[in-house]
Design an enzyme around this catalytic site. Structure first.
Site, PDB file in Angstrom:
ATOM      1  N   CYS A 174       0.807  -1.218   0.000  1.00 45.41           N
ATOM      2  CA  CYS A 174       0.000   0.000   0.000  1.00 45.41           C
ATOM      3  C   CYS A 174       0.840   1.268   0.000  1.00 45.41           C
ATOM      4  O   CYS A 174       0.291   2.368  -0.117  1.00 45.41           O
ATOM      5  CB  CYS A 174      -0.941   0.001   1.196  1.00 45.41           C
ATOM      6  SG  CYS A 174      -1.983  -1.471   1.267  1.00 45.41           S
ATOM      7  N   HIS A 307      -2.835   7.774   6.624  1.00 45.95           N
ATOM      8  CA  HIS A 307      -3.200   6.536   5.937  1.00 45.95           C
ATOM      9  C   HIS A 307      -4.652   6.189   6.250  1.00 45.95           C
ATOM     10  O   HIS A 307      -5.417   5.854   5.351  1.00 45.95           O
ATOM     11  CB  HIS A 307      -2.261   5.410   6.372  1.00 45.95           C
ATOM     12  CG  HIS A 307      -2.407   4.159   5.569  1.00 45.95           C
ATOM     13  ND1 HIS A 307      -2.085   4.096   4.231  1.00 45.95           N
ATOM     14  CD2 HIS A 307      -2.846   2.918   5.909  1.00 45.95           C
ATOM     15  CE1 HIS A 307      -2.314   2.871   3.776  1.00 45.95           C
ATOM     16  NE2 HIS A 307      -2.780   2.140   4.772  1.00 45.95           N
ATOM     17  N   GLU A 318      -0.754   4.698  13.949  1.00 50.16           N
ATOM     18  CA  GLU A 318      -0.590   5.977  13.257  1.00 50.16           C
ATOM     19  C   GLU A 318      -0.950   7.149  14.163  1.00 50.16           C
ATOM     20  O   GLU A 318      -0.197   8.129  14.264  1.00 50.16           O
ATOM     21  CB  GLU A 318      -1.460   5.985  12.004  1.00 50.16           C
ATOM     22  CG  GLU A 318      -1.191   7.135  11.071  1.00 50.16           C
ATOM     23  CD  GLU A 318      -1.946   7.007   9.760  1.00 50.16           C
ATOM     24  OE1 GLU A 318      -1.562   7.704   8.805  1.00 50.16           O
ATOM     25  OE2 GLU A 318      -2.916   6.224   9.678  1.00 50.16           O
ATOM     26  N   LYS A 339      -9.933   7.539   2.735  1.00 51.02           N
ATOM     27  CA  LYS A 339     -10.365   6.172   2.412  1.00 51.02           C
ATOM     28  C   LYS A 339     -11.845   5.946   2.713  1.00 51.02           C
ATOM     29  O   LYS A 339     -12.471   5.090   2.085  1.00 51.02           O
ATOM     30  CB  LYS A 339      -9.490   5.155   3.157  1.00 51.02           C
ATOM     31  CG  LYS A 339      -8.071   5.066   2.606  1.00 51.02           C
ATOM     32  CD  LYS A 339      -7.264   3.988   3.311  1.00 51.02           C
ATOM     33  CE  LYS A 339      -5.873   3.843   2.688  1.00 51.02           C
ATOM     34  NZ  LYS A 339      -5.033   5.045   2.868  1.00 51.02           N
ATOM     35  N   HIS A 344     -10.122   1.929   0.251  1.00 45.93           N
ATOM     36  CA  HIS A 344      -8.690   1.639   0.318  1.00 45.93           C
ATOM     37  C   HIS A 344      -8.288   1.095  -1.048  1.00 45.93           C
ATOM     38  O   HIS A 344      -8.597  -0.042  -1.394  1.00 45.93           O
ATOM     39  CB  HIS A 344      -8.410   0.621   1.414  1.00 45.93           C
ATOM     40  CG  HIS A 344      -6.957   0.478   1.740  1.00 45.93           C
ATOM     41  ND1 HIS A 344      -5.947   0.810   0.863  1.00 45.93           N
ATOM     42  CD2 HIS A 344      -6.321   0.039   2.872  1.00 45.93           C
ATOM     43  CE1 HIS A 344      -4.776   0.587   1.415  1.00 45.93           C
ATOM     44  NE2 HIS A 344      -4.983   0.128   2.644  1.00 45.93           N
ATOM     45  N   PHE A 403       1.331  -3.203   3.941  1.00 45.03           N
ATOM     46  CA  PHE A 403       1.645  -4.552   4.414  1.00 45.03           C
ATOM     47  C   PHE A 403       3.145  -4.799   4.247  1.00 45.03           C
ATOM     48  O   PHE A 403       3.780  -4.282   3.327  1.00 45.03           O
ATOM     49  CB  PHE A 403       0.871  -5.592   3.608  1.00 45.03           C
ATOM     50  CG  PHE A 403      -0.543  -5.830   4.098  1.00 45.03           C
ATOM     51  CD1 PHE A 403      -1.101  -5.052   5.090  1.00 45.03           C
ATOM     52  CD2 PHE A 403      -1.307  -6.847   3.550  1.00 45.03           C
ATOM     53  CE1 PHE A 403      -2.405  -5.274   5.536  1.00 45.03           C
ATOM     54  CE2 PHE A 403      -2.607  -7.087   3.989  1.00 45.03           C
ATOM     55  CZ  PHE A 403      -3.154  -6.298   4.982  1.00 45.03           C
TER      56      PHE A 403
END
Length: 420
Positions: A174, A307, A318, A339, A344, A403
């Site tokens: 990502c 994110h 985060e 998102k 996403h 990931f």
């Protein structure tokens, strides 16, 4: 050396135009709809695109999506592939760089790596030959698409745009789109090229939806980034491309910047394949490296596009890192996340969020975080919920967590070009 953003384009579940999508984000719209599946999924919602048609093979859809958005980004910058292969202005070296990659759930095999023999001869710029344009693109090989191949797909997209030399394909889950921008900026700063076109595209497939269901990362309700009730993410599909250009080259042809890509920073916390270090140490390191590279301080940051995946572990890592970094600032930056509106988009998310930061700096406002109603107590940074938030003057950060522990931060300062 300043790296200017001279062109941008995207295709999202809320539309294609920069200004039009931004207005819908400010209105709190989202692009989710129920998408039927033959599998038993945690949620049928996905933020998909009507075009290219969903009945097409995933690799065909993704190729068409990338081709169209790449072309629009070049046009927005006032460039064509033919111009980019040549020289202009002071006659210095020029080229294109594209980047990005698929999400790690796509079943990518090591066979997708570029052939070293197809890369640069290593001749330095100015040595009597034109440096090769570093070309690349995002890639979306699917588990259900047997003929998909990382490097070949990138080469096909580059060739389709009229770009004749080998691409660079970046695959960092990502963070791929963000890392594409970081690579593109370094290509310019190193003197290899004057122009880098950096982008990513990703499409929703049955394999991705099933994989996120099995992993438990898909929300059974809705995507609620930074909300007390956050219980997972929802997938989307999109493409985005950004044209980066050396300041001197852009000035020579009369171009103006949307923004300046002031610095980049990356880290890998190595905590696990699908979850970050809960302490957020990788986030902290990536942001600090980015600020150091850009010459900016914590107090210079006015806005952060987080994110914000909506998964409890990611959001906690985060938000904890951002609290430690910016909680003591006299005027802490506004934090937003897209998102909940766009889904996403996996490999494409870093480019979309970089564009969103540039637009936030341009308009002086940020959209509300769709789905956010109850921010956990103790989070010291402002997060707009329900309505847009205003910005003070300053710089912006885009942050992505992928990931495999990939974490990337990009810093932008505002430019002067008007968004049409």
């Amino acid at each position: 050396m300043n790296v200017w953003v001279t062109g941008m384009a995207w295709s999202t579940a809320l539309g294609d135009g920069l200004a039009g999508v931004w207005r819908r984000l400010l209105d709190g719209d989202d692009g989710f709809r129920e998408v039927p599946s033959e599998h038993r999924l945690r949620n049928l919602l996905a933020a998909t695109l009507p075009d290219p048609p969903p009945e097409l093979k995933p690799s065909v859809r993704q190729r068409a999506l990338a081709d169209g958005v790449l072309s629009r980004a070049l046009i927005d910058a006032g460039l064509t592939p033919g111009q980019a292969r040549g020289s202009w202005g002071d006659g210095g070296p020029s080229g294109l760089a594209l980047g990005g990659a698929s999400d790690s759930l796509d079943g990518l095999t090591p066979g997708g790596a570029p052939d070293p023999s197809a890369q640069s001869s290593g001749v330095a710029p100015g040595a009597g030959v034109e440096p090769y344009p570093v070309l690349g693109t995002s890639f979306g090989a699917q588990l259900d698409d047997e003929d998909a191949d990382l490097y070949q797909w990138a080469a096909d997209v580059a060739a389709g745009a009229g770009l004749r030399l080998p691409p660079v394909a970046v695959s960092t889950a990502c963070s791929s789109g963000s890392d594409a921008l970081a690579v593109g900026a370094e290509v310019i700063r190193s003197g290899v090229a004057e122009v880098s076109v950096c982008g990513a595209a990703d499409v929703v497939t049955p394999a991705k939806r099933l994989a996120h269901t099995v992993l438990g990362t898909m929300s059974p309700t809705r995507l609620r980034a930074f909300d007390r009730r956050a219980d997972g993410t929802l997938l989307g599909e999109a493409a985005g491309f950004v044209v980066l250009e050396r300041e001197e080259s852009a000035r020579a042809r009369g171009a103006e910047p949307y923004a300046v890509l002031a610095g980049t920073g990356a880290a890998n916390d190595g905590a696990g394949m699908t979850a970050p270090d809960p302490a957020g140490t990788g986030v902290d390191l990536a942001v600090r490296r980015c600020l150091a590279a850009s010459g900016l301080g914590l107090d210079d940051i006015a806005v952060i596009n987080a994110h914000g995946s909506g998964t409890p572990v990611n959001d906690a890592a985060e938000s904890g890192a951002l609290s430690r970094l910016f909680g003591g600032c006299g005027a802490p930056p506004v934090v937003f996340a897209t998102k909940g509106a766009l889904g996403h988009t996996l490999g494409a998310t870093g480019v979309l969020e970089a564009i969103a930061v540039v637009l936030a700096l341009h308009y002086g406002t940020v959209p509300p975080v769709v789905g956010l109603e109850d921010v956990p107590a103790g989070f010291p940074l402002p997060v707009p919920a329900g309505r847009p938030g205003e910005l003070r003057p300053g710089a912006g950060l885009s942050l992505t967590l992928g990931f495999g522990g990939f974490i990337t931060s990009l810093a932008f300062t505002p430019g002067v070009r008007h968004v049409r």
